[in-house]
Structure formats: C-alpha cells, structure tokens
Design a protein around this motif. Structure first.
Motif, mmCIF file in Angstrom:
data_model
loop_
_atom_site.group_PDB
_atom_site.id
_atom_site.type_symbol
_atom_site.label_atom_id
_atom_site.label_comp_id
_atom_site.label_asym_id
_atom_site.label_seq_id
_atom_site.Cartn_x
_atom_site.Cartn_y
_atom_site.Cartn_z
ATOM 1 N N PRO A 18 -17.809 26.232 -52.219
ATOM 2 C CA PRO A 18 -17.390 26.571 -53.553
ATOM 3 C C PRO A 18 -15.869 26.710 -53.923
ATOM 4 N N VAL A 19 -15.300 27.123 -52.525
ATOM 5 C CA VAL A 19 -13.883 27.312 -52.828
ATOM 6 C C VAL A 19 -13.028 26.200 -52.423
ATOM 7 N N HIS A 20 -13.487 25.053 -52.335
ATOM 8 C CA HIS A 20 -12.682 23.880 -52.287
ATOM 9 C C HIS A 20 -12.357 23.371 -53.557
ATOM 10 N N PRO A 21 -11.328 22.449 -53.642
ATOM 11 C CA PRO A 21 -10.719 22.236 -54.938
ATOM 12 C C PRO A 21 -11.644 20.907 -55.345
ATOM 13 N N LEU A 22 -12.683 20.881 -55.114
ATOM 14 C CA LEU A 22 -13.792 19.776 -55.489
ATOM 15 C C LEU A 22 -14.959 20.234 -56.108
ATOM 16 N N LYS A 23 -15.695 19.519 -57.030
ATOM 17 C CA LYS A 23 -16.730 20.056 -57.683
ATOM 18 C C LYS A 23 -17.818 18.737 -57.753
ATOM 19 N N ALA A 24 -19.105 19.161 -57.846
ATOM 20 C CA ALA A 24 -20.054 17.891 -58.132
ATOM 21 C C ALA A 24 -19.805 17.240 -59.531
ATOM 22 N N ALA A 25 -20.064 15.962 -59.472
ATOM 23 C CA ALA A 25 -19.840 15.230 -60.853
ATOM 24 C C ALA A 25 -20.936 14.627 -61.078
ATOM 25 N N GLY A 26 -22.026 14.774 -60.379
ATOM 26 C CA GLY A 26 -23.224 14.010 -60.766
ATOM 27 C C GLY A 26 -23.373 12.620 -60.334
ATOM 28 N N GLY A 27 -24.784 12.425 -59.851
ATOM 29 C CA GLY A 27 -25.043 11.077 -59.315
ATOM 30 C C GLY A 27 -24.686 11.094 -57.617
ATOM 31 N N GLY A 28 -24.364 12.459 -57.258
ATOM 32 C CA GLY A 28 -23.946 12.387 -55.723
ATOM 33 C C GLY A 28 -22.385 12.331 -55.390
ATOM 34 N N SER A 29 -21.705 12.118 -56.454
ATOM 35 C CA SER A 29 -20.376 12.030 -56.292
ATOM 36 C C SER A 29 -19.658 13.489 -56.523
ATOM 37 N N PHE A 30 -18.227 13.597 -56.007
ATOM 38 C CA PHE A 30 -17.409 14.847 -56.168
ATOM 39 C C PHE A 30 -16.155 14.445 -56.714
ATOM 40 N N VAL A 31 -15.643 15.284 -57.713
ATOM 41 C CA VAL A 31 -14.401 14.988 -58.112
ATOM 42 C C VAL A 31 -13.448 16.541 -58.071
ATOM 43 N N THR A 32 -12.018 16.159 -58.228
ATOM 44 C CA THR A 32 -11.203 17.220 -58.199
ATOM 45 C C THR A 32 -11.171 17.985 -59.577
ATOM 46 N N LYS A 33 -11.088 19.231 -59.178
ATOM 47 C CA LYS A 33 -11.475 20.454 -60.468
ATOM 48 C C LYS A 33 -10.175 20.081 -61.330
ATOM 49 N N VAL A 34 -9.033 19.768 -60.925
ATOM 50 C CA VAL A 34 -7.749 19.452 -61.966
ATOM 51 C C VAL A 34 -7.326 18.086 -61.655
ATOM 52 N N PRO A 35 -6.645 17.449 -62.446
ATOM 53 C CA PRO A 35 -6.024 16.246 -62.303
ATOM 54 C C PRO A 35 -4.827 16.552 -61.255
ATOM 55 N N VAL A 36 -4.623 15.283 -60.489
ATOM 56 C CA VAL A 36 -3.486 15.105 -59.422
ATOM 57 C C VAL A 36 -2.182 14.872 -60.269
ATOM 58 N N ARG A 37 -1.197 15.488 -59.412
ATOM 59 C CA ARG A 37 0.225 14.887 -59.836
ATOM 60 C C ARG A 37 1.099 14.417 -58.894
ATOM 61 N N ALA A 38 1.899 13.476 -59.179
ATOM 62 C CA ALA A 38 2.768 12.959 -58.027
ATOM 63 C C ALA A 38 3.616 14.017 -57.518
ATOM 64 N N GLY A 39 3.952 13.811 -56.089
ATOM 65 C CA GLY A 39 4.600 14.632 -55.490
ATOM 66 C C GLY A 39 4.115 15.893 -54.937
ATOM 67 N N GLU A 40 2.499 15.959 -55.328
ATOM 68 C CA GLU A 40 1.982 17.196 -54.844
ATOM 69 C C GLU A 40 0.713 16.656 -54.232
ATOM 70 N N PRO A 41 0.821 16.987 -52.808
ATOM 71 C CA PRO A 41 -0.114 16.361 -51.767
ATOM 72 C C PRO A 41 -1.637 17.038 -52.101
ATOM 73 N N VAL A 42 -2.556 16.104 -51.962
ATOM 74 C CA VAL A 42 -3.827 16.518 -52.602
ATOM 75 C C VAL A 42 -4.728 16.853 -51.206
ATOM 76 N N GLN A 43 -5.500 18.026 -51.267
ATOM 77 C CA GLN A 43 -6.355 18.141 -50.275
ATOM 78 C C GLN A 43 -7.946 17.793 -50.714
ATOM 79 N N LEU A 44 -8.594 17.458 -49.746
ATOM 80 C CA LEU A 44 -10.169 16.866 -50.151
ATOM 81 C C LEU A 44 -10.957 17.366 -48.875
ATOM 82 N N PRO A 45 -11.067 18.717 -48.848
ATOM 83 C CA PRO A 45 -11.855 19.195 -47.700
ATOM 84 C C PRO A 45 -13.350 18.826 -47.962
ATOM 85 N N LEU A 46 -14.101 18.855 -46.860
ATOM 86 C CA LEU A 46 -15.647 18.829 -46.941
ATOM 87 C C LEU A 46 -16.147 19.334 -45.834
#
Length: 474
Positions: free
Chosen positions: A199-227
């Motif tokens: 729950p503390v990760h920047p990801l959430k369930a999107a249905g169908g077994g997939s996961f998406v980021t809680k907010v849109p990503v921006r250039a120059g800001e590294p994205v973290q996708l922990p599982l």
C-alpha cells in the motif's frame, strides 16, 4: 497194366484240383481241411475304458476346484442379482435396470467400451510395427527385450509409476515436465506470477491483474516501481542488485523496477537497498487516454528508459508480468484420465503383442515375400497385401486375448485415477468392487455387474473357441 504216355499226359490230377476247360484249378478247401485252426484275438480295450475309475479319481480334484471356484460363484452371483441390497427381498430385474439408469454405472459401461476399442487395437498395431521393424535392425533383440520388460512389472507397480508420471507438478511428473519444457521453448513465460505492490508503494491495482502508477510521470523525475511477493529463489538467476536510474534531461523517462525486499530483514520501503535485486525482464508500458504510447523492458539491474512520448503518462505493469506460469496438462483430470490410463496399459502390453506377432512373423515363407519383391512390389505393398493377411490368425489371437484382459481391468484405474477423477475413469470391474465392498455396499447391484461382465466376456470366448476349432481342422 497200361503204360502212361510220355510227358505224363494221362496222369491223374491231384485230389485237391478240378479240371476246367482242360486246365486244373485248385478245389475250394473246406474249413479244417489240412489248415491250422484260426485263433480268435481278443479286442483291446481303451485305457479310459478299462480305467474309468482311476481317470475319475485323477479328475475329481480339478472338478471340485472348478466347481467351487468357478461354477458356484457364477450360479450364486446370478441368483443374488435378483435380490435387494439386504438379500432378503426378491427384486426381480430392478438391479439390471439400475445398471442402465445409474449415471455412475453408465459411465463405467461407456469407459469399458472405450477400453475395448482403443487398448487392444493400439497395443496390437504397435506390436505389429515393432515386430516388423525389429526384423531389419541388428539390435532388434535388445529392443524387443526393452519393450517386453514392462510385462515383468505388476499392475500395481505400473499404476504407481504412472501416477508419478502424470503428476501435475512439472518438478515431479515426467509427462508435464516434458510438456512444459516444450511449451516454454516456444512461448515466453511470466517471470513474477505473485508479485504485487505494498500500500505504501507508488503503484495501485488497475484491474485485470495489472498495476499502474498513482500519479503521471514527468521527464527528469526518476520513477520507482517497487514490488514484493517474489521469493528470492524464484528471481532470475542473472538478476543484479538494483540501482537508481541515471538522470537525463532530454525528455525521456527513466526508472527502476526492483524487489523491495531484503533477505534477513532490514531495508526501507520505496528505497533501493544494497541487497535488493532488479526485476529483470519486467515489461513497463506508458499509457495515455487508455492507449499504450511507449513500452520498455527492465534490465538485469531493474532500470528502464522510455522515450519522451511517455512524459505525462501513467506507467503500467501489464498483467502478462504476473500471470501464473504454464503448469502443463491435467493428465489425471476428468477429460484425459481415461486416455492417460489406457496409455499406461499400452506401455505394458505392447511388448506382449510384439512377441506373439514376431513369432508368427518368423514362420512366414520368405520365398513368398521375396517373390513379391522380385515382381516389383514395394515394402508397403508387401506388408499390406502379404504380411498382414498371413498374420491374420496371430493378430486375432492377440486382439481376443487383450479384449478379454481389458474387460476385467481394475488395478490400473484404481491406483492411477485420483479420488476427484475416479468417477470419470470408472470401469465395470472397479464399479463391481465399489458396489460390493464400498461404504454403501449393495451386493444385488454388485452381482448384477458381475453377471453383465460375464455376458460381455462370453461372446469373445465363443469366438476364440470357434477360431481354435477351425485352426485345428486345418
């Protein structure tokens, strides 16, 4: 006295001759006229005629055993089949009607029909092919020995072997291990079937077994996708420690997907720790307005890079990353359990068919086969038009023997079929056991099944007897 003329013309004929037309012929002798008396030879009696008592004494033990072990059980089974479960009330034909109205017994009859058609036919065909081919190879004897070897194994042992062969888990079942290996060779399997975010990760369930980021990503800001949820032992063998992505200023999106779990404890959520591994091969998609605008695959250290088109999009980990791995075929499921068990039977009895057919093949006149080849027949024509027709009596023996054997098959089905599929793999011999000795035993039904099995075997036996007598008259 008158003197006889020269040459003895006036000599009197002997007493035992008569003159006829100037010639002398012997006169018919009367019984006892100078012949020794004829001695009357007594007729010999047959051994069985003079020793009937002794023959009966020798046959008596066999007749007693035959009556006690064959005749009496048959007569009593027929008698018992007309009574109810308790054996006190006359049921008439009700037990026989139940054979064709009860779904479980009808399934057993259907499976027996499948067995009778498939098992003897496949075993005989394989035995014929093996017998013909092994005649032409140097190591044919060794091959025959290997194929015949399963006949030395009991049905119980064969059932245990194939229960393991058909095990659903690829690490135990040979059949599924081979099937999964072939499948994975041509189809990519998912790497992280049970991975999911906290729950503390920047990801959430999107249905169908997939996961998406809680907010849109921006250039120059590294994205973290922990599982989490992946056992370290199940991680790719060439996965490397995760590292933060390099910062770029050209509008591209960079990030890291990693296993946010430290063996032995320690570490912080959403932070790449020293002992945490990258999720190599995980697929990342950039989604805008429901459409994928870019995608990338994480490297061994978990880093990935998306083009500038991903700026402002949501990053999605598609469900293909997390689907359960291909686990092979459910060999002992309701659909394939009967063919699977028939396969184990063929494994055992194809060698028996091969040995009998090879013996018949050895007795064929070779000059007839060679004459056909000289006349221009190819090997297929020789096999189809000469070898098979001349082997017809042997093939009939093999087929009839296997059909009788198949009608009473019990132990393979009882051992190989799991409890959840035993009703689907049911056969008459197994149903006879279950009806007679199960928790809700009904000896009336069991006796009716026994009589039905006897009636099914009798035509095959009569055919076999007629064939033997016909062969004996030749």
């Amino acid at each position: 006295m008158t003197t006889a003329a020269a040459g003895g013309a006036d000599e009197a004929p002997p007493a035992d001759t008569q003159a006829r037309g100037g010639t002398s012929v012997p006169a018919p002798r009367k019984p006892g006229d100078g012949q020794p008396p004829t001695r009357k030879v007594p007729s010999r009696k047959s051994v069985t005629g003079t020793r009937r008592v002794i023959a009966a004494l020798f046959l008596l033990p066999a007749l007693v055993l035959l009556g006690a072990l064959v005749v009496y059980p048959i007569v009593y089974s027929v008698y018992r089949s007309f009574f109810d479960q308790a054996g006190t009330g006359f049921a008439g034909l009700d037990n026989y009607k139940a054979l064709f109205s009860d779904d479980t017994i009808r399934t057993a009859i259907k499976n027996n029909a499948i067995w009778v058609v498939l098992a003897p036919t496949v075993s005989t065909v394989l035995g014929l092919i093996f017998a013909v081919l092994t005649e032409r190879i140097r190591w044919g004897t060794a091959f025959k020995l290997i194929v015949f070897m399963p006949m030395a194994i009991s049905m119980l042992a064969a059932g245990i072997i194939f229960r393991l062969v058909y095990d659903q888990a690829p690490e135990r079942g040979v059949a599924n291990a081979v099937w999964v290996g072939v499948h994975d060779t041509f189809s990519e399997s998912a790497g992280f079937p049970k991975a999911h975010p906290l729950p503390v990760h920047p990801l959430k369930a999107a249905g169908g077994g997939s996961f998406v980021t809680k907010v849109p990503v921006r250039a120059g800001e590294p994205v973290q996708l922990p599982l989490v949820g992946v056992l370290p032992a199940k991680m790719p063998s060439d996965a490397k420690p995760a590292r933060a992505p390099a910062t770029v200023n050209d509008g591209r999106i960079t990030g890291t997907a990693w296993l946010d779990f430290t063996q032995g404890g320690g570490g912080k959520p959403n932070v790449i720790d020293a002992k945490e591994l990258g999720l190599k091969g995980i697929k990342v998609e950039a989604v805008k307005d429901g459409e994928v605008v870019a995608s990338a695959t994480a490297g061994a250290d978990g880093t990935f890079t998306l083009p500038a088109a991903a700026d402002g999009a949501e990053l999605r980990l598609p469900a293909s990353n997390f689907k359960e791995p291909y686990n092979g075929v459910d060999w002992l499921g309701p659909t394939l359990v009967t063919p699977g068990i028939i396969g184990s039977y063929v494994w055992m009895w194809a060698g028996f068919a091969m040995v009998l057919i090879a013996a018949g093949l050895a007795g064929l006149p070779r000059e007839l086969l060679e004459a056909a080849r000289v006349d221009g027949a190819n090997e297929w024509q020789v096999f189809r038009r000469i070898t098979v027709p001349m082997l017809a009596p042997v093939l009939a023996v093999v087929l009839v023997t296997l059909m009788i054997n198949v009608l009473k098959v019990f132990d393979l089905v009882f051992i190989i079929a799991p409890g959840s599929s035993q009703d689907d793999a049911n056969v008459l011999a197994l149903q006879l056991y279950r009806s007679s000795f199960g928790t809700d035993a009904d000896l009336g039904i069991g006796s009716a099944i026994a009589v039905l099995l006897l009636l099914l075997v009798v035509p095959v036996m009569l055919f076999n007897i007629r064939r033997i007598r016909k062969e004996g008259r030749r």
